[in-house]
Design an enzyme around this catalytic site. Structure first.
Site, mmCIF file in Angstrom:
data_model
loop_
_atom_site.group_PDB
_atom_site.id
_atom_site.type_symbol
_atom_site.label_atom_id
_atom_site.label_comp_id
_atom_site.label_asym_id
_atom_site.label_seq_id
_atom_site.Cartn_x
_atom_site.Cartn_y
_atom_site.Cartn_z
ATOM 1 N NE ARG A 55 -11.008 -0.427 -0.433
ATOM 2 C CZ ARG A 55 -9.708 -0.919 -0.847
ATOM 3 N NH1 ARG A 55 -9.541 -1.847 -1.417
ATOM 4 N NH2 ARG A 55 -8.696 -0.477 -0.342
ATOM 5 C CB CYS A 75 -10.220 -1.679 -9.076
ATOM 6 S SG CYS A 75 -10.544 -2.819 -7.693
ATOM 7 N NE ARG A 109 -5.952 1.067 -2.738
ATOM 8 C CZ ARG A 109 -5.555 1.109 -3.907
ATOM 9 N NH1 ARG A 109 -5.489 2.049 -4.472
ATOM 10 N NH2 ARG A 109 -5.288 -0.171 -4.524
ATOM 11 N NE ARG A 146 -1.360 -5.618 -1.447
ATOM 12 C CZ ARG A 146 -2.451 -4.999 -1.665
ATOM 13 N NH1 ARG A 146 -3.605 -5.588 -1.547
ATOM 14 N NH2 ARG A 146 -2.515 -3.634 -2.167
ATOM 15 C CD GLU A 160 -9.904 -6.890 -2.516
ATOM 16 O OE1 GLU A 160 -8.682 -6.240 -2.370
ATOM 17 O OE2 GLU A 160 -10.743 -6.643 -1.638
ATOM 18 C CG ASN A 207 -3.375 -4.465 -6.072
ATOM 19 O OD1 ASN A 207 -2.746 -4.932 -7.262
ATOM 20 N ND2 ASN A 207 -3.583 -3.425 -5.545
ATOM 21 C CG ASP A 208 -5.757 -7.805 -1.111
ATOM 22 O OD1 ASP A 208 -4.454 -7.970 -0.569
ATOM 23 O OD2 ASP A 208 -6.244 -6.724 -0.963
ATOM 24 C CG HIS A 248 -1.981 -0.852 1.054
ATOM 25 N ND1 HIS A 248 -2.237 -2.085 1.506
ATOM 26 C CD2 HIS A 248 -3.148 -0.843 -0.114
ATOM 27 C CE1 HIS A 248 -3.412 -2.566 1.128
ATOM 28 N NE2 HIS A 248 -3.928 -1.734 -0.027
HETATM 29 C C1 PEP Z 1 -6.693 -5.219 -4.592
HETATM 30 O O1 PEP Z 1 -6.455 -5.520 -3.587
HETATM 31 O O2 PEP Z 1 -6.423 -5.373 -5.701
HETATM 32 C C2 PEP Z 1 -7.097 -3.760 -4.431
HETATM 33 C C3 PEP Z 1 -7.448 -2.818 -5.625
HETATM 34 O O3 PEP Z 1 -7.318 -3.418 -3.350
HETATM 35 P P1 PEP Z 1 -6.042 -2.655 -2.300
HETATM 36 O O4 PEP Z 1 -4.718 -2.749 -2.911
HETATM 37 O O5 PEP Z 1 -6.538 -1.318 -1.683
HETATM 38 O O6 PEP Z 1 -5.859 -3.951 -1.208
HETATM 39 MG MG MG Z 2 -7.455 -5.272 -1.719
#
Ligand code: PEP
Ligand code: MG
Length: 580
Positions: free
Chosen positions: A335, A505, A299, A468, A434, A457-458, A192
């Protein structure tokens, strides 16, 4: 001159004087000092002990007056520790013998003691004392680092931040007028802190291993956020080369900015919607300038970070309303709080979990903190009359969670009805995909969701069991892994069957090499970080859907991540050679 290779996480190039920033949990990098500085450091350590004792004595006295027995006892234990001469001697001996800073000696000595307590698992009372020792360590380090930590918030000259590890909260607090680059020992492409650096447009490189042991405050450092290179104390020739490279990079950015007004349409006329990911309301304007057509991921948890009190309903409402007004009738997907894991409120920081990414995170946290969750939902619903607001629940792992979250939303709607407060009754409610469990049950979830947004990402992290943000396993972390791609394909197919919208996303949507693949898989809406919109649009405008379908067919027949990643990189390099 020292050249280090890490992971490029935020594009751009910067040259500046370094400012070393210690991480929020005060993990202190070892920094050696000249022998002439040792006495000064010993004195600093003594002062820190003295000040901490004074502070605790005052707190203990105040508790005594208020009759707070248990807390008073804790303070008394901490005071006994701090007054222990042998402890102080250990710290000063270490500074003297190893020529290290006071903060490093304090941290090392106290952590050794804490580890000793922690391993004493037979006696619960003793093993619990480890937490007290960490607390004492933090109290001492606050004294030793206090002014330095303040510095970063009150900068008056441009710097390049060098840190062992940065939290998203710290990064979010950086003033982009002064922080020109970021380099950290730890971190991954989708951690993040990296995502925040990208939204702020600050060039950043992470996973530089022991960079903090090499750089000293004030050294000249080049951050090459395009190629993932950091150069410490560059020679004159290298500086000239980079100045030239910087000019070329800026020229490319300007060239790409000229496509702002042009639509994101493929050569065969298929319109792709480009939405943006934001963390703060003031990013909405920047997103609009870059050509974003709405917000696909807000976010909101960043409203919670960087502060000691929780944001009240009105404050949240104003933040959402400000964003919605910028986009008028275009979509704004809000979100709900994705707190936990690496994004903690001040209150929760003091209660760490053993596996926070598998713990009380995101929607799970909200479902256990209903007052907080309902306050947010009220604020979102109130803002829903101002534009095209949608609600999105993160980290859904099963249908019960979705049903429960929706039930709470309906409760909040009823409360608003009773109070005669207006909101959009038909507000769309979607979920993020996710987790592998959500991807595998997408057909079920689709019956109760108005849309899906794939959080790659998750999804990558949980599918591959790779943290990650952990640089030690960063080579294993890739959205191009066949396992991840198969899950993405399943989700898109299930969304199509259920006739609900589906977008991506995660950071995958911001990376030029994935655009053709995502279009070939059927994606028509991407939500990405603003600075990357022009580049992604350029790729879209250069291809046909048939090109994308052909590429996707080939990729899905490949078995290895390495092969897929290389193939995708080659394909996009032909379209956008300047970017590589
Ligand atoms: C993700 O997990 O892809 C996502 C967009 O949420 P974040 O990066 O805020 O965990
Ligand atoms: Mg996420």
């Amino acid at each position: 001159m020292e050249i280090r290779k890490g992971i490029a996480v935020s594009p751009g190039v910067s040259i500046g004087k370094s400012l070393i920033v210690d991480s929020e949990d005060y993990r202190i990098p070892r920094r050696e000092i000249e022998s002439s500085q040792r006495m000064g450091e010993i004195q600093r350590a003594r002062n820190a002990f003295r000040d901490a004792i004074e502070e605790l004595t005052a707190l203990e006295r105040a508790q005594g007056e208020a009759g707070g027995g248990r807390i008073k006892d804790i303070f008394a234990v901490h005071l006994r520790f701090l007054r222990d001469r042998s402890l102080r001697r250990k710290v000063t001996d270490m500074i003297h013998a190893d020529s290290v800073t006071a903060e490093y000696a304090v941290s090392t000595v106290l952590r050794e003691i804490a580890a000793h307590f922690e391993t004493n698992v037979k006696d619960a009372y003793i093993s619990e004392r480890a937490a007290d020792v960490y607390d004492i360590e933090r109290r001492l380090l606050r004294r030793l680092l206090g002014t330095k930590r303040e510095d970063i918030l009150h900068l008056s000259e441009e710097v390049v931040v060098v840190a062992r590890e940065l939290s998203p909260t710290q990064t979010a607090g950086f003033n982009r007028d002064y922080v020109k680059g970021i380099a950290s020992d730890a971190g991954g492409r989708t951690s993040h802190a990296a995502i925040v650096a990208r939204s702020l447009g600050i060039p950043a490189v992470v996973a530089l291993e022991d960079l903090t042991e090499v750089v000293r405050g004030g050294d000249t450092v080049i951050i090459d956020g395009n190629r993932g290179i950091v150069i410490v104390n560059p020679d004159v020739e290298t500086i000239h080369q980079y100045e030239q490279y910087y000019r070329e990079f800026v020229a490319l950015e300007h060239k790409l900015d000229t496509i702002r007004e042009k639509p994101a349409v493929t050569r065969d006329g298929v319109k792709i919607t480009l939405l943006g990911n934001i963390e703060f309301p003031d990013e909405a304007e920047i997103l609009l300038e870059k050509g974003g057509e709405g917000i696909g991921l807000y976010r909101t948890e960043f409203l919670y970070l960087n502060r000691s009190t929780d944001p009240v309903e009105q404050e949240q409402y104003e933040a959402y309303a400000e964003t919605v007004r910028v986009f008028k009738d275009r979509p704004v997907v809000i979100r709900t709080f994705d707190l936990g894991a690496d994004k903690y409120t001040q209150r929760r920081r003091s209660a760490p979990e053993p596996n926070p990414f598998l713990g009380l995170r995101s929607i799970r946290f909200c479902l256990q903190n209903l007052t907080m969750f309902k306050t947010q939902l009220r604020a979102i619903l109130r803002a829903s009359v101002l534009g095209q607001v949608k609600i999105m629940f993160p980290l859904i792992t099963n249908i019960q969670e979705l049903m429960q979250a929706k039930m709470i939303l309906h409760d909040v709607m009823e409360d608003l009805d009773e109070e005669n407060i207006k909101y959009n009754r038909d507000i769309e409610v979607g979920i993020m995909i996710e987790t592998p469990s959500a991807a595998l049950t997408a057909s079920t979830l689709a019956r109760d969701a108005d849309f899906f947004s794939i959080g790659t990402n998750d999804l990558t992290q949980y599918t591959l069991a790779v943290d990650r943000g952990n640089e030690l396993v960063s080579t294993l972390y890739s959205a191009a892994d066949p396992a991840v791609l198969r899950l993405i394909r399943t989700v898109i197919q299930d969304a199509y069957k259920a006739q609900i919208d589906v977008s991506v996303c995660g950071e995958m949507a911001s990376e030029p090499e994935y655009v053709m693949l995502l279009l070939g898989l059927g994606i028509r809406t991407l939500s990405l970080t603003s600075p990357m919109i022009p580049e992604i649009k350029q790729v879209i405008r250069s291809v046909t859907i048939e090109d994308c379908n052909n590429l996707t067919r080939k990729v899905l027949a490949m078995n290895s991540e390495r092969q897929i990643a290389a193939y995708l990189r080659n394909a996009v390099r032909k379209i956008l050679p300047e970017a590589f």
